[in-house]
Design a protein around this motif. Structure first.
Motif, PDB file in Angstrom:
ATOM      1  N   GLN A   3      -2.399 -11.490   5.418  1.00 33.04           N
ATOM      2  CA  GLN A   3      -2.804 -11.618   4.018  1.00 33.04           C
ATOM      3  C   GLN A   3      -3.082 -10.249   3.411  1.00 33.04           C
ATOM      4  OE1 GLN A   3      -6.387 -13.968   3.476  1.00 33.04           O
ATOM      5  NE2 GLN A   3      -5.735 -14.646   1.473  1.00 33.04           N
ATOM      6  N   ASN A   9      -1.862  -7.399   4.477  1.00 33.77           N
ATOM      7  CA  ASN A   9      -0.603  -6.664   4.423  1.00 33.77           C
ATOM      8  C   ASN A   9       0.231  -7.092   3.219  1.00 33.77           C
ATOM      9  OD1 ASN A   9       1.172  -4.731   5.772  1.00 33.77           O
ATOM     10  ND2 ASN A   9       2.516  -6.478   6.127  1.00 33.77           N
ATOM     11  N   GLU A  10       0.272  -8.425   2.976  1.00 34.64           N
ATOM     12  CA  GLU A  10       1.023  -8.927   1.819  1.00 34.64           C
ATOM     13  C   GLU A  10       0.414  -8.419   0.522  1.00 34.64           C
ATOM     14  OE1 GLU A  10       1.021 -13.124   2.257  1.00 34.64           O
ATOM     15  OE2 GLU A  10       2.273 -13.108   4.058  1.00 34.64           O
ATOM     16  N   ALA A  11      -0.926  -8.399   0.449  1.00 32.50           N
ATOM     17  CA  ALA A  11      -1.594  -7.915  -0.769  1.00 32.50           C
ATOM     18  C   ALA A  11      -1.294  -6.433  -0.987  1.00 32.50           C
ATOM     19  CB  ALA A  11      -3.094  -8.145  -0.656  1.00 32.50           C
ATOM     20  N   ARG A  12      -1.268  -5.673   0.104  1.00 27.75           N
ATOM     21  CA  ARG A  12      -0.983  -4.239   0.005  1.00 27.75           C
ATOM     22  C   ARG A  12       0.459  -3.998  -0.457  1.00 27.75           C
ATOM     23  NH1 ARG A  12       1.134  -0.625   3.554  1.00 27.75           N
ATOM     24  NH2 ARG A  12       1.268  -2.244   5.159  1.00 27.75           N
ATOM     25  N   LEU A  13       1.392  -4.763   0.135  1.00 23.45           N
ATOM     26  CA  LEU A  13       2.797  -4.611  -0.252  1.00 23.45           C
ATOM     27  C   LEU A  13       3.012  -5.063  -1.691  1.00 23.45           C
ATOM     28  CD1 LEU A  13       4.551  -5.893   3.006  1.00 23.45           C
ATOM     29  CD2 LEU A  13       4.347  -3.525   2.220  1.00 23.45           C
ATOM     30  N   HIS A  14       2.297  -6.126  -2.072  1.00 23.71           N
ATOM     31  CA  HIS A  14       2.433  -6.634  -3.446  1.00 23.71           C
ATOM     32  C   HIS A  14       1.931  -5.596  -4.449  1.00 23.71           C
ATOM     33  CE1 HIS A  14       2.771  -9.661  -6.576  1.00 23.71           C
ATOM     34  NE2 HIS A  14       1.567  -9.309  -7.007  1.00 23.71           N
ATOM     35  N   SER A  15       0.816  -4.921  -4.090  1.00 26.37           N
ATOM     36  CA  SER A  15       0.265  -3.909  -5.010  1.00 26.37           C
ATOM     37  C   SER A  15       1.218  -2.728  -5.181  1.00 26.37           C
ATOM     38  CB  SER A  15      -1.095  -3.420  -4.482  1.00 26.37           C
ATOM     39  OG  SER A  15      -0.919  -2.688  -3.280  1.00 26.37           O
ATOM     40  N   LYS A  16       2.079  -2.530  -4.161  1.00 22.90           N
ATOM     41  CA  LYS A  16       3.066  -1.446  -4.242  1.00 22.90           C
ATOM     42  C   LYS A  16       4.392  -1.910  -4.823  1.00 22.90           C
ATOM     43  CE  LYS A  16       1.194   1.194  -0.328  1.00 22.90           C
ATOM     44  NZ  LYS A  16       1.479   1.756   1.001  1.00 22.90           N
ATOM     45  N   GLY A  17       4.442  -3.215  -5.176  1.00 21.21           N
ATOM     46  CA  GLY A  17       5.669  -3.750  -5.759  1.00 21.21           C
ATOM     47  C   GLY A  17       6.752  -4.021  -4.756  1.00 21.21           C
ATOM     48  N   ASN A  18       6.366  -4.177  -3.456  1.00 23.33           N
ATOM     49  CA  ASN A  18       7.372  -4.427  -2.417  1.00 23.33           C
ATOM     50  C   ASN A  18       7.551  -5.907  -2.124  1.00 23.33           C
ATOM     51  OD1 ASN A  18       7.862  -1.715  -2.080  1.00 23.33           O
ATOM     52  ND2 ASN A  18       6.264  -1.478  -0.519  1.00 23.33           N
ATOM     53  N   LEU A  19       6.819  -6.786  -2.839  1.00 26.77           N
ATOM     54  CA  LEU A  19       6.999  -8.222  -2.648  1.00 26.77           C
ATOM     55  C   LEU A  19       7.359  -8.880  -3.974  1.00 26.77           C
ATOM     56  CD1 LEU A  19       4.173  -9.359  -0.188  1.00 26.77           C
ATOM     57  CD2 LEU A  19       6.614  -9.287   0.238  1.00 26.77           C
TER      58      LEU A  19
END
Length: 209
Positions: free
Chosen positions: A197, A199-209
């Protein structure tokens, strides 16, 4: 803390312990049902599947669902788990052999220990990854390796939890029949779901999801 709140916490802790014992029992029964080698993979994946559903507060009939997942994942789970289990067995055997050889094999013993540690680090992510994400079967080990390397704090915590359960079980072996595997699978899944969770939030904040 007042008495009703304390009572609720104790009751919740006891409920989780009973769940870990039940998970341990199901894992042992279904592993033995497959003659250990054929049962290890599907029983492990079924245990991780139910541990994930329990951690997400889903309601289900444990033994029936375990059997359903066991049958459904029989081939894929074996292909995923058995190579890792075989490699772990070889490395442990080599480490014990080099340890008996004494100082002459000190370098090989250390190299084997490092390889075993790396395998354990990757292995702690494989089960939770498999039941949480749909990937090609060959994609789980690279993904687990990436997580183990890029999230060192989480990996250290998982390895510490694994070591603690292994140490307590080695001190009191009867726990292996009662709770050890179930406790590890449940704790491993609970921790990894939170890591995923984050990791997904971190990737989402970087626009990778």
């Amino acid at each position: 803390m007042n008495h009703p709140a304390l009572s609720i916490r104790i009751q919740a802790a006891c409920s989780e312990l009973i769940w870990a014992v039940q998970l341990n029992l199901m894992w042992i029964v279904f592993t033995l049902a497959g003659g250990v080698i054929l049962g290890l993979g599907p029983a492990t994946v079924a245990a991780y599947t139910l541990a994930r559903r329990h951690a997400r507060n889903e309601s289900f009939q444990a033994w029936r669902e375990f059997w359903t997942v066991y049958r459904r994942e029989f081939v894929r789970a074996s292909l995923l788990v058995l190579p890792v289990a075989l490699l772990a067995t070889v490395l442990i055997g080599n480490y014990l052999y080099f340890a008996v050889q004494g100082t002459e094999s000190g370098g090989l013993r250390i190299a084997t220990f490092v390889a075993l540690l790396a395998l354990a680090a990757v292995g702690t992510y494989i089960g939770p990854l498999y039941v949480h994400y749909e990937l090609p079967l060959w994609g789980y080990i690279p993904k687990a390796s990436l997580l183990a390397m890029t999230r060192p704090a989480s990996t250290v915590l998982l390895l510490f939890a694994l070591w603690a359960i292994a140490y307590v079980t080695a001190t009191l072996p009867v726990l292996a029949l009662i709770i050890s595997v179930g406790a590890w699978i449940y704790l491993n899944t609970w921790l990894c779901l939170r890591f995923f969770q984050e990791n997904e939030a971190r990737l989402h904040s970087k626009g990778n999801l």
